[in-house]
Design a protein around this motif. Structure first.
Motif, PDB file in Angstrom:
ATOM      1  N   PRO A  93       0.826  -1.155   0.145  1.00  0.00           N
ATOM      2  CA  PRO A  93      -0.053   0.051  -0.180  1.00  0.00           C
ATOM      3  C   PRO A  93       0.794   1.342   0.126  1.00  0.00           C
ATOM      4  CG  PRO A  93      -0.878  -1.627   1.589  1.00  0.00           C
ATOM      5  CD  PRO A  93       0.560  -2.088   0.977  1.00  0.00           C
ATOM      6  N   GLN A  94       1.923   1.261   0.658  1.00  0.00           N
ATOM      7  CA  GLN A  94       2.734   2.398   0.904  1.00  0.00           C
ATOM      8  C   GLN A  94       3.418   2.694  -0.664  1.00  0.00           C
ATOM      9  OE1 GLN A  94       5.051   1.168   3.886  1.00  0.00           O
ATOM     10  NE2 GLN A  94       3.709   1.991   5.817  1.00  0.00           N
ATOM     11  N   LEU A  95       3.770   1.829  -1.472  1.00  0.00           N
ATOM     12  CA  LEU A  95       4.322   1.902  -2.619  1.00  0.00           C
ATOM     13  C   LEU A  95       3.389   2.508  -3.538  1.00  0.00           C
ATOM     14  CD1 LEU A  95       6.689   1.745  -4.796  1.00  0.00           C
ATOM     15  CD2 LEU A  95       5.986  -0.765  -4.992  1.00  0.00           C
ATOM     16  N   ALA A  96       2.200   1.811  -3.537  1.00  0.00           N
ATOM     17  CA  ALA A  96       0.970   2.183  -4.220  1.00  0.00           C
ATOM     18  C   ALA A  96       0.720   3.585  -3.976  1.00  0.00           C
ATOM     19  CB  ALA A  96       0.017   1.389  -4.125  1.00  0.00           C
ATOM     20  N   GLN A  97       0.736   3.966  -2.629  1.00  0.00           N
ATOM     21  CA  GLN A  97       0.397   5.398  -2.424  1.00  0.00           C
ATOM     22  C   GLN A  97       1.280   6.532  -3.159  1.00  0.00           C
ATOM     23  OE1 GLN A  97       1.066   6.822   1.688  1.00  0.00           O
ATOM     24  NE2 GLN A  97      -0.849   7.748   1.738  1.00  0.00           N
ATOM     25  N   THR A  98       2.853   6.066  -3.060  1.00  0.00           N
ATOM     26  CA  THR A  98       3.777   6.911  -3.615  1.00  0.00           C
ATOM     27  C   THR A  98       3.460   6.908  -5.178  1.00  0.00           C
ATOM     28  OG1 THR A  98       5.310   6.050  -1.973  1.00  0.00           O
ATOM     29  CG2 THR A  98       6.342   6.994  -4.028  1.00  0.00           C
ATOM     30  N   ILE A  99       3.201   5.886  -5.830  1.00  0.00           N
ATOM     31  CA  ILE A  99       2.842   5.862  -7.227  1.00  0.00           C
ATOM     32  C   ILE A  99       1.653   7.094  -7.410  1.00  0.00           C
ATOM     33  CG2 ILE A  99       1.926   4.719  -9.164  1.00  0.00           C
ATOM     34  CD1 ILE A  99       3.430   2.256  -8.103  1.00  0.00           C
ATOM     35  N   VAL A 100       0.691   6.753  -6.728  1.00  0.00           N
ATOM     36  CA  VAL A 100      -0.588   7.686  -6.787  1.00  0.00           C
ATOM     37  C   VAL A 100      -0.071   9.058  -6.685  1.00  0.00           C
ATOM     38  CG1 VAL A 100      -2.763   8.329  -6.083  1.00  0.00           C
ATOM     39  CG2 VAL A 100      -2.461   5.924  -6.223  1.00  0.00           C
ATOM     40  N   TYR A 102       2.812  10.744  -7.123  1.00  0.00           N
ATOM     41  CA  TYR A 102       3.456  11.480  -8.248  1.00  0.00           C
ATOM     42  C   TYR A 102       2.636  11.328  -9.595  1.00  0.00           C
ATOM     43  CZ  TYR A 102       7.623  11.805  -5.103  1.00  0.00           C
ATOM     44  OH  TYR A 102       8.355  12.307  -4.250  1.00  0.00           O
ATOM     45  N   ASN A 103       1.841  10.622  -9.814  1.00  0.00           N
ATOM     46  CA  ASN A 103       0.925  10.643 -10.881  1.00  0.00           C
ATOM     47  C   ASN A 103       0.330  11.866 -10.725  1.00  0.00           C
ATOM     48  OD1 ASN A 103       1.815   8.172 -12.110  1.00  0.00           O
ATOM     49  ND2 ASN A 103       0.139   6.995 -11.526  1.00  0.00           N
ATOM     50  N   LYS A 105       0.729  14.438  -8.758  1.00  0.00           N
ATOM     51  CA  LYS A 105       1.518  15.659  -8.598  1.00  0.00           C
ATOM     52  C   LYS A 105       2.008  16.166  -9.972  1.00  0.00           C
ATOM     53  CE  LYS A 105       5.779  17.629  -6.500  1.00  0.00           C
ATOM     54  NZ  LYS A 105       6.891  17.268  -5.514  1.00  0.00           N
ATOM     55  N   LEU A 106       2.380  15.333 -10.797  1.00  0.00           N
ATOM     56  CA  LEU A 106       2.884  15.683 -12.276  1.00  0.00           C
ATOM     57  C   LEU A 106       1.789  15.875 -13.233  1.00  0.00           C
ATOM     58  CD1 LEU A 106       6.296  13.628 -11.978  1.00  0.00           C
ATOM     59  CD2 LEU A 106       5.876  15.965 -11.577  1.00  0.00           C
ATOM     60  N   ASN A 107       0.601  15.136 -12.961  1.00  0.00           N
ATOM     61  CA  ASN A 107      -0.495  15.247 -13.912  1.00  0.00           C
ATOM     62  C   ASN A 107      -0.227  14.404 -15.110  1.00  0.00           C
ATOM     63  OD1 ASN A 107      -3.209  15.712 -14.458  1.00  0.00           O
ATOM     64  ND2 ASN A 107      -2.637  17.675 -15.741  1.00  0.00           N
ATOM     65  N   LYS A 108       0.423  13.168 -14.767  1.00  0.00           N
ATOM     66  CA  LYS A 108       0.605  12.438 -15.913  1.00  0.00           C
ATOM     67  C   LYS A 108       0.835  10.743 -15.396  1.00  0.00           C
ATOM     68  CE  LYS A 108       4.680  12.670 -17.787  1.00  0.00           C
ATOM     69  NZ  LYS A 108       5.961  12.969 -18.432  1.00  0.00           N
ATOM     70  N   THR A 109       0.730   9.828 -15.974  1.00  0.00           N
ATOM     71  CA  THR A 109       0.759   8.519 -15.552  1.00  0.00           C
ATOM     72  C   THR A 109       2.213   7.812 -15.820  1.00  0.00           C
ATOM     73  OG1 THR A 109      -1.521   7.987 -16.114  1.00  0.00           O
ATOM     74  CG2 THR A 109      -0.193   6.234 -15.703  1.00  0.00           C
ATOM     75  N   LEU A 110       2.760   8.034 -14.697  1.00  0.00           N
ATOM     76  CA  LEU A 110       4.327   7.533 -14.656  1.00  0.00           C
ATOM     77  C   LEU A 110       4.141   6.074 -14.733  1.00  0.00           C
ATOM     78  CD1 LEU A 110       6.222  10.188 -12.398  1.00  0.00           C
ATOM     79  CD2 LEU A 110       6.091   9.896 -15.180  1.00  0.00           C
ATOM     80  N   ILE A 111       3.215   5.315 -13.787  1.00  0.00           N
ATOM     81  CA  ILE A 111       3.173   4.257 -13.676  1.00  0.00           C
ATOM     82  C   ILE A 111       1.640   3.640 -13.776  1.00  0.00           C
ATOM     83  CG2 ILE A 111       3.555   2.052 -12.069  1.00  0.00           C
ATOM     84  CD1 ILE A 111       6.023   3.354 -11.063  1.00  0.00           C
ATOM     85  N   ASN A 112       1.213   2.856 -14.539  1.00  0.00           N
ATOM     86  CA  ASN A 112      -0.124   2.652 -14.824  1.00  0.00           C
ATOM     87  C   ASN A 112      -0.867   1.602 -13.885  1.00  0.00           C
ATOM     88  OD1 ASN A 112      -2.613   2.776 -16.130  1.00  0.00           O
ATOM     89  ND2 ASN A 112      -2.183   1.229 -17.487  1.00  0.00           N
ATOM     90  N   LEU A 113      -0.840   2.115 -12.501  1.00  0.00           N
ATOM     91  CA  LEU A 113      -1.109   1.219 -11.570  1.00  0.00           C
ATOM     92  C   LEU A 113      -2.832   1.254 -11.509  1.00  0.00           C
ATOM     93  CD1 LEU A 113      -0.614  -0.069  -8.657  1.00  0.00           C
ATOM     94  CD2 LEU A 113      -0.953   2.272  -7.561  1.00  0.00           C
ATOM     95  N   LYS A 114      -3.241  -0.282 -11.371  1.00  0.00           N
ATOM     96  CA  LYS A 114      -4.666  -0.537 -11.301  1.00  0.00           C
ATOM     97  C   LYS A 114      -5.058  -1.051 -10.014  1.00  0.00           C
ATOM     98  CE  LYS A 114      -5.511   1.033 -15.592  1.00  0.00           C
ATOM     99  NZ  LYS A 114      -6.426   2.048 -15.697  1.00  0.00           N
ATOM    100  N   GLY A 115      -4.316  -1.648  -9.120  1.00  0.00           N
ATOM    101  CA  GLY A 115      -4.592  -2.277  -8.125  1.00  0.00           C
ATOM    102  C   GLY A 115      -3.600  -3.018  -7.253  1.00  0.00           C
ATOM    103  N   ALA A 265      -9.943   3.971  -2.380  1.00  0.00           N
ATOM    104  CA  ALA A 265     -11.189   3.867  -2.957  1.00  0.00           C
ATOM    105  C   ALA A 265     -11.557   5.145  -3.798  1.00  0.00           C
ATOM    106  CB  ALA A 265     -12.280   3.713  -1.932  1.00  0.00           C
ATOM    107  N   LYS A 266     -11.118   6.347  -3.239  1.00  0.00           N
ATOM    108  CA  LYS A 266     -11.159   7.552  -3.743  1.00  0.00           C
ATOM    109  C   LYS A 266     -10.782   7.446  -5.066  1.00  0.00           C
ATOM    110  CE  LYS A 266      -8.992  10.847  -2.262  1.00  0.00           C
ATOM    111  NZ  LYS A 266      -8.564  11.906  -1.159  1.00  0.00           N
ATOM    112  N   TYR A 267      -9.390   6.809  -5.686  1.00  0.00           N
ATOM    113  CA  TYR A 267      -8.989   6.766  -6.971  1.00  0.00           C
ATOM    114  C   TYR A 267      -9.268   5.490  -7.538  1.00  0.00           C
ATOM    115  CZ  TYR A 267      -6.201  10.312  -4.409  1.00  0.00           C
ATOM    116  OH  TYR A 267      -5.850  11.285  -3.791  1.00  0.00           O
ATOM    117  N   LYS A 268     -10.271   4.783  -7.138  1.00  0.00           N
ATOM    118  CA  LYS A 268     -11.014   3.588  -7.852  1.00  0.00           C
ATOM    119  C   LYS A 268      -9.749   2.590  -8.111  1.00  0.00           C
ATOM    120  CE  LYS A 268     -14.641   6.159  -9.967  1.00  0.00           C
ATOM    121  NZ  LYS A 268     -15.598   6.610 -10.906  1.00  0.00           N
TER     122      LYS A 268
END
Length: 275
Positions: A93-100, A102-103, A105-115, A265-268
């Motif tokens: 979860p902490q890595l996923a939170q980091t990915i979300v 920066y995605n 913050k930079l308004n772009k998908t650096l890593i296409n995290l789905k779940g 949940a907020k970010y689906k």
């Protein structure tokens, strides 16, 4: 080598057989030994082994993923899931939170995290610990009286510093009643002889071998295996171990990751928790 990977290790500690239920039959799997100091992973600063923690692990893993995707850009747009078990209930979860973060913050998908997928995870210290005792009681490993005493006299708050004598007595009873079983697999047999065999035992996916820890340790510490994996290039001063390594300090560990899971949940983002 013992769970979801493509191969299992035979009892001779040097040959392999295929895992019929490997996850890479359904997806591309990238295995990461983390944090630095675990398995073959390492740091060029010994102080990192003394000051490791949740935050630095999330940051290191994020930098690794960004660089890996630069090295293999054909995977950049693929759907990405993070999976782990046990204390990875924090790491994932902490890595996923980091990915979300920066995605966004930079308004772009650096890593296409789905779940994310987390198995038997450490999520919330208070309920995790109480749930373990409830599990033992519901499976007749400890008595109803012991469960009652633990629930009544033990303080499961992460802020608890001391416990009452009655709580300690009940906890000692739990230790006595669980010492002869594998608490991670209560119906499994125990390993009473971890010696390697000259020839592989007859094995199949139907047979669980409780001594597989020993086979894996032997295999991963073979020089020819390490050379084939391009691992241990720094010639570590310790063996590869399934649970262990150079870590001697951990400076931060949150008592719960539930707020992070709720945030997803907020970010689906899909969240799968399995036991």
């Amino acid at each position: 080598m013992q769970e979801l990977g493509p191969f299992r290790i035979n009892s001779d500690g040097k040959t392999l057989y295929k895992n019929q239920f490997s996850w890479n039959r359904a997806a591309n799997i990238l295995f990461v030994e983390s944090p630095a100091g675990v398995g073959f992973s390492y740091s060029n600063k010994s102080s990192d082994y003394e000051t490791g923690g949740d935050k630095s692990t999330a940051a290191d893993n994020y930098v690794f993923l960004l660089n890996w995707l630069e090295r293999f850009p054909e995977y950049k747009n693929r759907e990405f899931y993070i999976a782990g078990e046990s204390y990875a209930g924090h790491y994932v979860p902490q890595l996923a939170q980091t990915i979300v973060y920066y995605n966004l913050k930079l308004n772009k998908t650096l890593i296409n995290l789905k779940g994310i997928l987390i198995g038997n995870p450490t999520i919330n210290d208070e309920t995790d610990l109480k749930g373990m005792f409830d599990y033992f009681g519901s499976h007749a490993i400890i008595s109803d009286e012991t469960v009652f005493a633990i629930c009544k006299y033990c303080n499961f708050s992460p802020n608890a510093v001391t416990q009452s004598d009655k709580c300690i007595e009940a906890a000692e009873d739990v230790g006595y009643n669980t010492q002869a079983i594998d608490v991670y697999n209560i119906y499994a047999p125990l390993c009473f002889d971890g010696n390697l065999t000259k020839n592989p035992k007859k094995t199949s996916w139907r047979n669980f071998d409780p001594c597989s820890d020993f086979y894996t340790h032997a295999y991963m510490n073979r020089q020819d295996v390490q050379e084939a994996l391009h691992a241990n290039v720094t010639k570590l001063g310790h063996d590869w171990e399934a649970c262990g390594g150079a870590l001697i300090g951990w400076i931060d560990s949150s008592s719960t990751v539930l707020p992070i899971l709720k945030e997803f949940a907020k970010y689906k983002l899909r969240v799968w928790i399995f036991r």
